[in-house]
Each structure stands twice: as C-alpha cells, then as structure tokens.
Design a protein around this motif. Sequence first.
Motif, PDB file in Angstrom:
ATOM      1  N   THR A 521       0.871  -1.124   0.211  1.00 44.41           N
ATOM      2  CA  THR A 521      -0.165  -0.240   0.037  1.00 44.41           C
ATOM      3  C   THR A 521       0.815   1.368  -0.044  1.00 44.41           C
ATOM      4  N   GLU A 522       0.727   2.232  -1.066  1.00 39.10           N
ATOM      5  CA  GLU A 522       1.505   3.465  -1.170  1.00 39.10           C
ATOM      6  C   GLU A 522       0.457   4.743  -1.418  1.00 39.10           C
ATOM      7  N   ARG A 523       1.043   5.929  -1.282  1.00 43.00           N
ATOM      8  CA  ARG A 523       0.077   6.900  -1.577  1.00 43.00           C
ATOM      9  C   ARG A 523       0.434   7.484  -2.988  1.00 43.00           C
ATOM     10  N   ARG A 524      -0.355   7.857  -3.539  1.00 46.19           N
ATOM     11  CA  ARG A 524      -0.715   8.329  -4.899  1.00 46.19           C
ATOM     12  C   ARG A 524      -0.686   9.884  -4.756  1.00 46.19           C
ATOM     13  N   GLY A 525      -0.880  10.480  -6.201  1.00 50.72           N
ATOM     14  CA  GLY A 525      -1.243  12.064  -6.175  1.00 50.72           C
ATOM     15  C   GLY A 525      -2.692  12.221  -5.388  1.00 50.72           C
ATOM     16  N   GLY A 526      -2.614  13.253  -4.688  1.00 47.80           N
ATOM     17  CA  GLY A 526      -3.603  13.671  -4.013  1.00 47.80           C
ATOM     18  C   GLY A 526      -3.777  13.045  -2.785  1.00 47.80           C
ATOM     19  N   ASN A 527      -2.791  12.611  -2.147  1.00 51.27           N
ATOM     20  CA  ASN A 527      -2.991  11.747  -0.902  1.00 51.27           C
ATOM     21  C   ASN A 527      -3.679  10.831  -0.914  1.00 51.27           C
ATOM     22  N   MET A 530      -3.190   3.505  -2.624  1.00 46.99           N
ATOM     23  CA  MET A 530      -3.474   2.536  -3.738  1.00 46.99           C
ATOM     24  C   MET A 530      -2.620   1.199  -3.056  1.00 46.99           C
ATOM     25  N   THR A 531      -3.550   0.227  -3.369  1.00 46.68           N
ATOM     26  CA  THR A 531      -2.908  -1.263  -2.845  1.00 46.68           C
ATOM     27  C   THR A 531      -2.621  -2.009  -4.030  1.00 46.68           C
ATOM     28  N   ARG A 532      -1.188  -2.348  -4.207  1.00 45.44           N
ATOM     29  CA  ARG A 532      -0.878  -3.225  -5.423  1.00 45.44           C
ATOM     30  C   ARG A 532      -0.420  -4.765  -4.854  1.00 45.44           C
ATOM     31  N   VAL A 533      -0.948  -5.826  -5.842  1.00 42.24           N
ATOM     32  CA  VAL A 533      -0.820  -7.281  -5.376  1.00 42.24           C
ATOM     33  C   VAL A 533      -0.222  -7.797  -6.609  1.00 42.24           C
ATOM     34  N   SER A 534       0.925  -8.633  -6.180  1.00 42.03           N
ATOM     35  CA  SER A 534       1.596  -9.167  -7.147  1.00 42.03           C
ATOM     36  C   SER A 534       2.029 -10.800  -6.693  1.00 42.03           C
ATOM     37  N   GLY A 535       2.857 -11.271  -7.752  1.00 44.90           N
ATOM     38  CA  GLY A 535       3.016 -12.841  -7.342  1.00 44.90           C
ATOM     39  C   GLY A 535       1.853 -13.715  -7.456  1.00 44.90           C
ATOM     40  N   LEU A 536       0.778 -13.576  -7.842  1.00 44.19           N
ATOM     41  CA  LEU A 536      -0.278 -14.396  -7.905  1.00 44.19           C
ATOM     42  C   LEU A 536      -0.230 -15.763  -8.610  1.00 44.19           C
ATOM     43  N   PHE A 554     -14.858  -4.600  -2.017  1.00 45.44           N
ATOM     44  CA  PHE A 554     -14.319  -3.416  -1.449  1.00 45.44           C
ATOM     45  C   PHE A 554     -15.028  -2.376  -2.032  1.00 45.44           C
ATOM     46  N   ALA A 555     -15.996  -2.534  -3.057  1.00 51.49           N
ATOM     47  CA  ALA A 555     -16.764  -1.482  -3.570  1.00 51.49           C
ATOM     48  C   ALA A 555     -15.920  -0.335  -4.196  1.00 51.49           C
ATOM     49  N   CYS A 556     -14.700  -0.622  -4.838  1.00 52.70           N
ATOM     50  CA  CYS A 556     -13.858   0.338  -5.395  1.00 52.70           C
ATOM     51  C   CYS A 556     -13.369  -0.022  -6.909  1.00 52.70           C
ATOM     52  N   SER A 557     -12.606   0.696  -7.484  1.00 52.41           N
ATOM     53  CA  SER A 557     -12.059   0.460  -8.546  1.00 52.41           C
ATOM     54  C   SER A 557     -10.940  -0.376  -8.512  1.00 52.41           C
ATOM     55  N   THR A 558     -10.761  -1.167  -9.613  1.00 50.06           N
ATOM     56  CA  THR A 558      -9.453  -2.176  -9.527  1.00 50.06           C
ATOM     57  C   THR A 558      -8.957  -2.274 -11.155  1.00 50.06           C
ATOM     58  N   SER A 559      -7.779  -2.691 -11.247  1.00 53.52           N
ATOM     59  CA  SER A 559      -7.215  -2.769 -12.640  1.00 53.52           C
ATOM     60  C   SER A 559      -6.249  -3.805 -12.436  1.00 53.52           C
ATOM     61  N   VAL A 560      -5.734  -4.203 -13.874  1.00 57.18           N
ATOM     62  CA  VAL A 560      -4.690  -5.331 -13.747  1.00 57.18           C
ATOM     63  C   VAL A 560      -3.687  -4.709 -14.903  1.00 57.18           C
ATOM     64  N   ALA A 561      -2.402  -4.754 -14.264  1.00 61.15           N
ATOM     65  CA  ALA A 561      -1.242  -4.111 -15.303  1.00 61.15           C
ATOM     66  C   ALA A 561      -0.130  -5.261 -15.174  1.00 61.15           C
ATOM     67  N   GLU A 562       0.467  -5.523 -16.402  1.00 63.45           N
ATOM     68  CA  GLU A 562       1.392  -6.466 -16.652  1.00 63.45           C
ATOM     69  C   GLU A 562       2.716  -5.900 -16.191  1.00 63.45           C
ATOM     70  N   GLU A 570       0.053  -7.733 -12.066  1.00 66.88           N
ATOM     71  CA  GLU A 570      -0.366  -7.458 -10.928  1.00 66.88           C
ATOM     72  C   GLU A 570      -1.763  -6.392 -10.491  1.00 66.88           C
ATOM     73  N   VAL A 571      -2.455  -6.869  -9.484  1.00 70.41           N
ATOM     74  CA  VAL A 571      -3.775  -6.158  -9.260  1.00 70.41           C
ATOM     75  C   VAL A 571      -3.721  -4.932  -8.720  1.00 70.41           C
ATOM     76  N   LEU A 572      -4.325  -3.668  -9.095  1.00 69.10           N
ATOM     77  CA  LEU A 572      -4.259  -2.550  -8.247  1.00 69.10           C
ATOM     78  C   LEU A 572      -5.571  -2.358  -7.574  1.00 69.10           C
ATOM     79  N   VAL A 573      -5.673  -1.899  -6.552  1.00 66.92           N
ATOM     80  CA  VAL A 573      -6.864  -1.676  -5.793  1.00 66.92           C
ATOM     81  C   VAL A 573      -6.901  -0.460  -5.475  1.00 66.92           C
ATOM     82  N   GLN A 574      -8.054   0.325  -5.484  1.00 68.80           N
ATOM     83  CA  GLN A 574      -8.297   1.678  -5.048  1.00 68.80           C
ATOM     84  C   GLN A 574      -8.367   1.709  -3.432  1.00 68.80           C
ATOM     85  N   GLY A 575      -7.550   2.179  -2.496  1.00 76.61           N
ATOM     86  CA  GLY A 575      -7.662   2.528  -1.168  1.00 76.61           C
ATOM     87  C   GLY A 575      -6.770   1.515  -0.395  1.00 76.61           C
TER      88      GLY A 575
END
Length: 604
Positions: A521-527, A530-536, A554-562, A570-575
Amino acid sequence: MFKKTVESKALQRLSGADKKKLRRTVKDRFRNASDADVDALLPPKVEITVAKFQNRVHVYGVEGGLPMIFDVDGRGTEIYPTVFALWKVPELLPAFTLKGGEVSHYIIGGADLMFPGICVPEEGLPTFVAGEPWAVKVPGNPAPIAVGTTTMSSDEALKAGLRGKALRITHYYGDALWESVEGRYVPNAGFLENVVFEDPSLSHAESDQLHGDTAAPAVHLNGENVAGELIDDSHVPSVVDIPLSTCDAVEQTADGVSSLNVTESGSLTEVNAKEQRNLSTEDVDVLLDQCLLQALHLTVKDNDLPLAGSTLWSNHVLPCRPQGVTLDIKKSSHKKLSKWLQAKSSSGLMTVKEDKHKKETVVHVINRKHPDYTSFKPVKRPIEKIDQINEESTSNPQSQTVLELVELYKSTVHVNPIFTSVGADVKDLYTASEATEVVFKYIEKENLVNPTNKALVSLDAVLCDALFKGLVKKGSTYPTEIHKKDLGHAFINRMQPNHVVTRGAKSVVRKGSVKTVQILTERRGGNKRMTRVSGLESFLVDAELLASELQKKFACSTSVAELPGKKGHEVLVQGGVIDNLAKHLVEQYGIPKRYIEVLDKTKK
C-alpha cells in the motif's frame, strides 16, 4: 526477569499526565489492544500506582489491585502485560500455542520457548518480526501462561528450519512477580503448581466463555474455587502418555449439537453430542479405525510415504473425524499413538518402523489389499459452511478450489553419488522425508553410525563431499562426524528445491522455492492510497478474476497491469485495503499466511 525475588524501592501514584502517557504507550505497544482493553487494564478514573524495583523494572497497576503492566528498563520502550492482565484480556497479545500441556512445565520453570515446542497451525507460521511481545498458551486453555519477546522474524525462523529460540520469556505464571502479589490466583483448574493443562470446565462449554470475565471462575490458592468446591485434578493426563510430537486439537462439544458416530456395520450415523461424550473405550477404538481408513482412502497417497505418525494423526486422521466429535487417543485401549500404529502394523494394514533419531513411529507402506481397507466404503464428507461468505466469492469457482502446495527436492551433482549408491533415481523429485530416507539408507549400507555414540554419523569421503564440498573455507579442515538430527537438513540444503502447485484440475511443477505474494500500500497523487498485489501466478490465481472479485468486495475501482520483464501481472486496488486483502487471499484462495508479504508505506 523475575526468577529471583526483588524488593521494590518505592511505590507512588502516577499523575494525570503520566497516566495518559502510559495508556498511549500500551495502545501503541500492543497492536491487538482496543480502547476497551486499555480501559479494562488501566481504568481512566482510578489511581494508578508504579512500583520501582532495584533492577530498574517498573510495575504498574490499579491502586490496591493486581499488577497489570511492567516496564523492563523504566524508560517506556519495553513494556509487557503481566499474566494477570492477560487473564483479564486474553487476546491482548498474539500467542504461540504449545504442542501440549506437558511442555508448560519447562516454561513456568524458567526456560525460554523453543520453536520445536510450538504447535504450528495448518495455515502456517504466523507473521512476526524480531522484538515483538507475544504470549504463550496451552492447548485447550484460554488463559496465557507467559509473555516474552520474539528473538527473530518469521522469515528467519523458516530459514532456520523452525529451530532455536522462538521467545525470550520475561514473565511467567509462578515467577517471583506472580508470587509477590498478595491476592494472586489462577484463572482456572488447568493451572497446577508446576504444569498447566487444558481447562476441564471448557470441555463441554460454549465458545463465548473464552472471553474476558465470562471465562471459567478463578481458582484460589487454597485448592477451592469460588463456590468452595475442592479442585479435582484427576483430569490431568500422565505426561508419559502424551506424544510430544502431536499437536492436540482443542475441541469443544455443546449439548444439542449433532455429530456423527460409527455403528457396528461401519456406516456413519448422526447422534447427539451428549451421547458422544459417553463413548466407551471400545467405541473410541472403532472410531479411530474408521477415521484411519477414511484418511487412507481419501487423503493419504502412496507418494506421501514414508509418513511420520504425528503427521498422519494431525493432518489426515483428525480431519476425518465426524463433526463435533472429540477424538482422543488417550481414551482408547492403546493410550498412545505409537502403540496404535504398531497394532495396525501387526494386523497387516500397514508397515511402520521406529525412527530412532527422530524418536517417533513412521509409516512406510500401506497394504491397500488388506480386507479392512477393501471392505471399507469412504463417506463423502459435507463441506463446512463458512459464515458471512460474500456472494461474489461463492459465485467464483476459482476461490472455492482447494489449493495444494507440495515442496519437493531434486538431486544435484553434490548428492548424486549418494542416490546412485542406494539405487535411487537422480532424476526423480523427492519430499523432504524421502530425501532424508535416502541418505540414511546410504549410512546403513556403509555402516557409518558411530559405534560408541549412536547419535553421531561418521563421514566417509563420499558423504563428506556431498554435505560440505565447496562450503568449507580454504585452509579449514572438513568435519569427520555429524549429528543425526542435523544430517537431514544439511542433505536437503544440497539438493535443488522444487514445488508443485495444484488448484483444481490444474497442476504446475516449478523449480526453486515458493515465491511469495506481495501486497503493498502506497500513497499516490492527491494523498490517495493504492494497494498493489503481485506474485499471484505462484498460486495459480487469475489476476483478472481476482480484480473483478475485489471490485465487488471493497466497492472500489480495480485494474490489472503487466509487470515489466514478463514477470506476471499485478492487481491494483483503490484504497488501503492491505489487511482485508491478505485475509481474503487466505480464506478464499487458501494461500498460507507464511507466503504473503505485506508492506504499508503509508504508515509513518
């Protein structure tokens, strides 16, 4: 810390500011502590006293009451709860559970906690870092018996093969601090003078009696409980009768709970749990045999052999017992696990041998043509329902698929001569126990056991090269002997690690050790966080399906990046959902906790 009696130099009241500071320190130090827990230990509107000892230890408690907190150096950097505080708030600290009550004899005798004495849960060793305060509990007893500091992290413990010192004990039941309290007591009848066993009053109690003041009534030191009834210690089993290598499951049965029992015909029928408590010795013997046959049919495979008796019991036999039924080997006619396995060997159902250097019974062969095995019809066990399962997880077949993870090892140039000498295939994959069996076959073949000390193995040129070639510094001499308990670990370290991951119908064999799942979990722009999951990919988890699942959960936006370099996705989860996400991977995907790494960069 309190092995010897130490007199206090002064006793004084804390000021209002010091009380607030102490409460904040307690909340920061004990991560499981809630505001209500802190209020229970250090009420905000009463006088708090501090006793200062000559060894610089400060002990805090309610005026006229029991000590609750002690400070090792008086600086507020190393504070711990007393056993009285842990009996008041049992979940204040995370706790290691001993393999059996008999091990508590050493802890309350002043010894530190070693990793071999800990019962590791099925999901794996919990995550911890060096220097954390942890408690110690006995199976079947909710009241902790000691508190101490971890000597290493969980990762370091796994690398060390779960050997060495786990907890440096600072305070325990029966030490000088406990003895110095005028109103000292024990929380239940499981606490004896020099050993602690399971709480007998909880054998038929509901689980909600394990919390706080609703626990079993305290037992005073004169041998009577609150009602004035004498304590009966006849429930305490003999230490000799308890297999040290077996993690005794803590089981509770309530009236009216339906369970299963074995009939004379060998089928399973439902009975009342109250009837189950009255099973005779013969009934327990039949139930043991039925659970063993069920396990041999459904979970124990030939490639799992040789299999330690304690592993067979805890991982295969106990899970096959009917729901709500307590399976206790001590209530059978055999009394001990080793004697029961020897009886099965005498009947021809299996072949077992005594592993002298490990001091336990090992199953080597299962006779699947035995009449008892062929005539037994395994029962399909109902799937236990988990409360509060999300709709999205039940609709996702992947999250309901059982994960199987097996660590294997392959021969290398270092140990090839050992395998070739005993006729083992160097191209095959071996479990740790199978690989250890190979090296001991070589020792037996070459007669390398030291004749004067059976615990030592003499190293010939072949075995010495296999274990130490390339590891000994130039100019140093090679060892000539090795202890049997160190041989297996040293031999396996010279082999190539592999692992097999199976989820449903899909199975993958990979080289190397199991790679962990990283949650960051890290901070992005605007404080924003974002939670990132890898190694799945290590556990055959589909990133797209997980992202869709988490979006609903979690009722939030998610995305998948290579990931760069084609290292997966890795899966990116807002919050900041780091804790809940890790729990979801454990509960819904079966990923053991020890293979999940979490890092929260948002904390200062």
